[in-house]
Design a protein around this motif. Structure first.
Motif, PDB file in Angstrom:
ATOM      1  N   LYS A  92      98.326  52.745 -20.840  1.00 19.55           N
ATOM      2  CA  LYS A  92      96.910  52.715 -21.234  1.00 19.55           C
ATOM      3  C   LYS A  92      96.260  53.988 -20.735  1.00 19.55           C
ATOM      4  N   ALA A  93      95.099  54.304 -21.289  1.00 22.68           N
ATOM      5  CA  ALA A  93      94.370  55.492 -20.872  1.00 22.68           C
ATOM      6  C   ALA A  93      93.773  55.264 -19.493  1.00 22.68           C
ATOM      7  N   CYS A  94      93.955  56.242 -18.610  1.00 26.18           N
ATOM      8  CA  CYS A  94      93.418  56.168 -17.253  1.00 26.18           C
ATOM      9  C   CYS A  94      91.893  56.159 -17.304  1.00 26.18           C
ATOM     10  N   GLU A  95      91.272  55.372 -16.450  1.00 23.27           N
ATOM     11  CA  GLU A  95      89.811  55.277 -16.395  1.00 23.27           C
ATOM     12  C   GLU A  95      89.180  56.565 -15.886  1.00 23.27           C
ATOM     13  N   VAL A  96      89.945  57.367 -15.142  1.00 26.15           N
ATOM     14  CA  VAL A  96      89.398  58.583 -14.539  1.00 26.15           C
ATOM     15  C   VAL A  96      89.635  59.806 -15.410  1.00 26.15           C
ATOM     16  N   CYS A  97      90.903  60.043 -15.755  1.00 25.92           N
ATOM     17  CA  CYS A  97      91.228  61.296 -16.444  1.00 25.92           C
ATOM     18  C   CYS A  97      91.522  61.124 -17.935  1.00 25.92           C
ATOM     19  N   GLY A  98      91.816  59.914 -18.393  1.00 22.89           N
ATOM     20  CA  GLY A  98      92.078  59.682 -19.811  1.00 22.89           C
ATOM     21  C   GLY A  98      93.526  59.844 -20.216  1.00 22.89           C
ATOM     22  N   LYS A  99      94.400  60.291 -19.309  1.00 19.74           N
ATOM     23  CA  LYS A  99      95.815  60.417 -19.638  1.00 19.74           C
ATOM     24  C   LYS A  99      96.469  59.041 -19.627  1.00 19.74           C
ATOM     25  N   ASN A 100      97.542  58.887 -20.394  1.00 26.68           N
ATOM     26  CA  ASN A 100      98.251  57.617 -20.419  1.00 26.68           C
ATOM     27  C   ASN A 100      98.936  57.367 -19.088  1.00 26.68           C
ATOM     28  N   THR A 101      98.832  56.133 -18.597  1.00 21.48           N
ATOM     29  CA  THR A 101      99.440  55.760 -17.332  1.00 21.48           C
ATOM     30  C   THR A 101      99.931  54.328 -17.402  1.00 21.48           C
ATOM     31  N   LEU A 102     100.930  54.016 -16.594  1.00 25.16           N
ATOM     32  CA  LEU A 102     101.459  52.666 -16.503  1.00 25.16           C
ATOM     33  C   LEU A 102     100.854  51.899 -15.336  1.00 25.16           C
ATOM     34  N   TRP A 103     100.144  52.571 -14.447  1.00 21.91           N
ATOM     35  CA  TRP A 103      99.595  51.955 -13.250  1.00 21.91           C
ATOM     36  C   TRP A 103      98.287  51.248 -13.556  1.00 21.91           C
ATOM     37  N   LYS A 104      98.056  50.130 -12.847  1.00 24.62           N
ATOM     38  CA  LYS A 104      96.849  49.349 -13.055  1.00 24.62           C
ATOM     39  C   LYS A 104      96.405  48.758 -11.721  1.00 24.62           C
ATOM     40  N   CYS A 105      95.111  48.752 -11.482  1.00 21.80           N
ATOM     41  CA  CYS A 105      94.551  48.110 -10.300  1.00 21.80           C
ATOM     42  C   CYS A 105      94.405  46.629 -10.627  1.00 21.80           C
ATOM     43  N   SER A 106      95.111  45.778  -9.903  1.00 23.48           N
ATOM     44  CA  SER A 106      95.061  44.351 -10.217  1.00 23.48           C
ATOM     45  C   SER A 106      93.777  43.703  -9.705  1.00 23.48           C
ATOM     46  N   LYS A 107      93.039  44.374  -8.824  1.00 21.44           N
ATOM     47  CA  LYS A 107      91.776  43.823  -8.328  1.00 21.44           C
ATOM     48  C   LYS A 107      90.686  43.921  -9.398  1.00 21.44           C
ATOM     49  N   CYS A 108      90.545  45.103 -10.007  1.00 23.39           N
ATOM     50  CA  CYS A 108      89.490  45.282 -11.009  1.00 23.39           C
ATOM     51  C   CYS A 108      90.031  45.317 -12.439  1.00 23.39           C
ATOM     52  N   ASN A 109      91.369  45.215 -12.585  1.00 27.00           N
ATOM     53  CA  ASN A 109      92.016  45.158 -13.893  1.00 27.00           C
ATOM     54  C   ASN A 109      91.718  46.396 -14.741  1.00 27.00           C
ATOM     55  N   LYS A 110      91.789  47.582 -14.117  1.00 26.49           N
ATOM     56  CA  LYS A 110      91.565  48.848 -14.817  1.00 26.49           C
ATOM     57  C   LYS A 110      92.817  49.711 -14.705  1.00 26.49           C
ATOM     58  N   ALA A 111      93.111  50.452 -15.761  1.00 27.42           N
ATOM     59  CA  ALA A 111      94.227  51.396 -15.742  1.00 27.42           C
ATOM     60  C   ALA A 111      93.805  52.643 -14.978  1.00 27.42           C
TER      61      ALA A 111
END
Length: 119
Positions: A92-111
């Protein structure tokens, strides 16, 4: 800035450059972009950075970030976020930079870009 540092910085930018992102004028005319499938030509990256009109730090951006829980009040809150990063399977697109990433914060459910890609 010395010549060596300038060359290293320029080299890093050249390695990260991708005309498919259409960051610069004329990128859409390059062959790698014109040979793409029509559905992939239009960049559809949605990040929360699009919600913030002003660039940089401003009072309105800080107020919007506080309302949407984007700012951690204490270091303990930040530590909870950092420990809750999980690697997923869908990019998914990173919330900060917009690049595709597989990492996600499970607390706020954001990539968000993971620890390995922050260097």
């Amino acid at each position: 800035m010395s010549f060596c540092i300038f060359r290293q910085t320029l080299g890093q930018q050249m390695l990260e450059y991708d005309p498919r992102k259409r960051s610069y004028p004329g990128d859409d005319q390059l062959r790698v972009c014109t040979q793409q499938h029509k559905k992939r030509r239009a960049s559809s990256k949605s990040s929360s950075a699009d919600k913030y009109v002003d660039d940089g730090l401003s009072v309105s951006n800080v107020k919007k970030a506080r309302v949407s829980d984007r700012i951690c009040e204490t270091l303990d809150d930040l530590n909870v976020h950092l420990k809750s990063f999980k690697s997923g399977t869908n990019a998914k697109a990173c919330e900060v930079c917009g690049k595709n990433t597989l990492w996600k914060c499970s607390k706020c459910n954001k990539a968000i870009c993971g620890p390995a890609s922050r260097n």
